[in-house]
Design an enzyme around this catalytic site. Structure first.
Site, PDB file in Angstrom:
ATOM      1  N   LYS A  72       2.157  53.710 -22.630  1.00 19.66           N
ATOM      2  CA  LYS A  72       3.514  53.338 -21.596  1.00 19.66           C
ATOM      3  C   LYS A  72       4.220  54.557 -21.540  1.00 19.66           C
ATOM      4  O   LYS A  72       4.547  55.152 -22.714  1.00 19.66           O
ATOM      5  CB  LYS A  72       3.941  52.288 -22.407  1.00 19.66           C
ATOM      6  CG  LYS A  72       5.383  51.764 -21.468  1.00 19.66           C
ATOM      7  CD  LYS A  72       5.946  50.634 -22.286  1.00 19.66           C
ATOM      8  CE  LYS A  72       7.296  50.079 -21.609  1.00 19.66           C
ATOM      9  NZ  LYS A  72       7.787  48.967 -22.507  1.00 19.66           N
ATOM     10  N   SER A 141       8.801  45.008 -19.661  1.00 19.43           N
ATOM     11  CA  SER A 141       8.993  46.350 -19.199  1.00 19.43           C
ATOM     12  C   SER A 141       7.341  47.168 -19.201  1.00 19.43           C
ATOM     13  O   SER A 141       7.214  48.119 -18.436  1.00 19.43           O
ATOM     14  CB  SER A 141       9.964  47.211 -19.877  1.00 19.43           C
ATOM     15  OG  SER A 141       9.524  47.452 -21.095  1.00 19.43           O
ATOM     16  N   SER A 165       8.833  42.403 -23.743  1.00 18.79           N
ATOM     17  CA  SER A 165       8.147  43.522 -22.697  1.00 18.79           C
ATOM     18  C   SER A 165       6.505  43.572 -22.989  1.00 18.79           C
ATOM     19  O   SER A 165       5.729  44.293 -21.992  1.00 18.79           O
ATOM     20  CB  SER A 165       8.865  44.758 -22.681  1.00 18.79           C
ATOM     21  OG  SER A 165       9.820  44.709 -22.292  1.00 18.79           O
TER      22      SER A 165
END
Lengths: 422, 422
Positions: A72, A141, A165
């Site tokens: 990420k 996210s 997330s």
């Protein structure tokens, strides 16, 4: 729909000589080339470097067996720019890898690229599409990390969760998401949002895949426990049950029936007040810490923040130290209350999200069923296998005991198998 | 010897109009110009910028009243290069200020410069000299922060402690060092060494000065408590008492006598085994985390590390997750044992260090009397006013209850006054 890649199966095939790391990298690269244009899971990507790295000798014997990984883009990497989902950091090149990136490299994982994060891992939607239905949000996210696994582009990706997330995008994209016990994976090199909540975790096709990757990354024993007694599950809809769509309730009912059929003991309970109160406490807790975590961006670059984040931080700045201390005390009480609950149960079964991935890309969905569990620091797994009214995935969240991640994943696999068998 | 600067007194003088922020900045600048060549407290410094910034309107009414501050060079700053005490990061310019640096700026503090840290805040000695005696170490790792206050160059400096890096140099340099409760000051933007231990704290001339600065920085109430009952102090020499020099024991005896004369109740006790065990547990705990915190430097830049740090990290890499988990359990037991102790006592009085600052600059001294308390997360204060056999300072360490920093500083001021009066 491309088939998802099983990290555990690929690693075994590499180790036994049926596949080489280069074969696996080529397969991932081929899927990425075919699907990335539509999915947009990557913030940066270097397939040539991946294919070259996969030819290095000795990879097959390392714990991650040369598997390609996605990281990420909220985590620092030296080899890839680290944009943090914001124009403020476009092109930013950290000088040091995040600790978990080094752990992955040491374990023989190959970083294929950085996966898309929402702006600073907050709520503003990203460009990533849901591989199960491009017209629906992949969640956030950790949008790119969930989508890359769902689309069969990568076997394992690394994500982060401060509210919901990991578990939310995993549910929306129909992949296994694993939020470990707080601090099991070190957060060094993660751009902080709220240091009491920020947790690094993993996405994979199935429970066995995230368990394999967790063991390989950490050097800890993550093999499934054998000969365990029948699981005792507390079914929890929480005080926010009305926020869950009918098909989310139906999915939970289906999971309950499947688990019971597989021999589990289940009891639906109301959470003790001290535990329920953790949900509300997480709001000022996160806000107070975010106001400090983004002090520099707020003071120097406010105009470069999205309206959503700017409005959030403006409110966050009004949380007082006294509010924060009260929230921390409530968090501690919630952790104790959850520990007490586990005297009678092995895990909690609850909603991963409010339902299927919402249509459109204007929202990343609600963390209403995630904040409380993140606050407790307990390990959480999104278990796949069920679907909602329109056929999109609906995950079931299994919450285990703090520090008992191996047991939690063992129970998650039990549930996964029960759902598949039902 | 230049007189130390009282932050509390200077802020009051500014607020009442007797001094302007520019007057204070000029006074600091003059002392720095006169003494920095000998002391070498600063890794970087910009006196012109300081004097310019001190002319900004409205500073006097802000919590820190425009006082010049020093920030240990292990904390990120945008306006100053952040060298972290190592050639590896010479000239490094972070893109974001550490959270505590923003807190200081928001409170109206002016960052005069970065204070010298040992390499990555570890044990390799720095270039800084002890203002009390240039031939003796100032201690470490917050060498520059302690020396800048001791030399009267700055009223307040920010330091960090993972083992004993605030309390030890404070004792050696004869200044007040305050290690707050764990996480009271956010560590975002601090280069981590061991995330369960790393703590940001403050140096000032006297207890009132660090209490003033802590209140101004955090917006919390740090005024001394009034009308408190007679303090109950546990005097603790620990299982490592034999490491303390005779004059360290004599200083502790003098502190006991002074406190008793001032009305405190004191009782010398042996620590419960669970608490003593925390000292040994801190070693693998720190090492395991350091091996991950420096994974990037170890993997990519090993040749640029000092032999001391390289040897430490080589050993650290051998600490297993099981060792680490055992250490974390021991740490938790130690914290509970300390909390139990505080049922009967308000604070612990113990050694800050093994004695006076050792002669020579080949070592930063021993953290033997600091590691345990850092592990517990409890607030610690080095209280000044006593001296050893050769006339160099010997501080007394006061350890308070976790989260009760205001009470701890109130007790530290009691002891400081008692010592001054005796």
């Amino acid at each position: 729909m491309t088939e998802m890649l099983s990290a555990a199966a690929l690693a075994q095939a590499v180790r036994s000589g049926h596949l080489s790391p280069a074969d696996v990298a080529e397969r991932c690269a081929a899927t990425i080339r075919a699907r990335e244009g539509d999915i947009r899971a990557f913030a940066s990507l270097d397939l040539d470097a991946l294919l070259a790295a996969a030819k290095a000798p000795g990879l097959a014997q390392k714990p991650l067996a040369g598997l390609p990984l996605g990281v990420k883009d909220i985590l620092d990497t030296v080899d890839f720019r680290t944009g943090r989902g914001t124009p403020l950091f476009a092109g930013y090149r950290p000088v040091t890898d995040a600790a978990v990136v080094r752990m992955a490299a040491r374990a023989g994982g190959l970083i294929a690229g950085k996966t898309v994060t929402t702006e600073f891992a907050f709520m503003t939607p990203s460009v990533t599409r849901n591989p199960r239905h491009a017209g629906h949000t992949p969640g956030g996210s950790s949008a790119g990390s969930a989508a890359a696994v769902a689309a069969g582009m990568l076997p394992i990706t690394i994500g982060t969760q401060t509210g919901g997330s990991i578990i939310r995008p995993a549910s929306y994209c129909g992949v296994t998401g694993y939020k470990p016990s707080f601090k099991l994976l070190p957060v060094l090199g993660l751009k902080p949002f709220a240091w009491s909540l920020d947790t690094i975790g993993l996405f994979g096709a199935h429970v066995a895949d995230v368990a394999f990757a967790a063991g390989a990354l950490t050097g800890r024993e993550f093999g499934f426990e054998e000969d365990t007694p029948a699981p005792r599950f507390a079914v929890v809809r929480t005080a926010r049950a009305h926020l869950a769509a009918p098909d989310a309730h139906a999915a939970l009912d289906a999971a309950i029936a499947a688990a019971a059929l597989a021999g589990a003991h289940l009891r639906e309970i109301e959470l003790p007040e001290a535990l329920e109160a953790g949900d509300a406490a997480s709001v000022p807790l996160q806000a107070y810490e975010a106001a400090l975590a983004f002090a520099d961006e707020w003071d120097r670059h406010r105009e470069a923040l999205s309206p959503t984040l700017a409005a959030y931080l403006e409110g966050a700045a009004r949380v007082t130290p006294e509010d924060y201390d009260a929230a921390r005390r409530a968090a501690r009480r919630a952790r104790y209350a959850l520990a007490d609950l586990f005297a009678d149960f092995d895990a909690v079964l609850t909603f991963s999200t409010t339902g299927e991935a919402p249509e459109g890309l204007g929202s990343t969905g609600s963390p209403a069923f995630n904040r409380l569990w993140t606050l407790t620091g307990a390990p959480c797994v999104n278990v796949t296998g069920l679907a909602g009214a329109t056929g999109l995935p609906i995950g079931i969240q299994l919450v285990g005991r703090f520090g008992r991640d191996r047991q939690t994943l063992t129970l998650a696999r039990f549930l996964e198998r029960a759902i598949a068998a039902a």
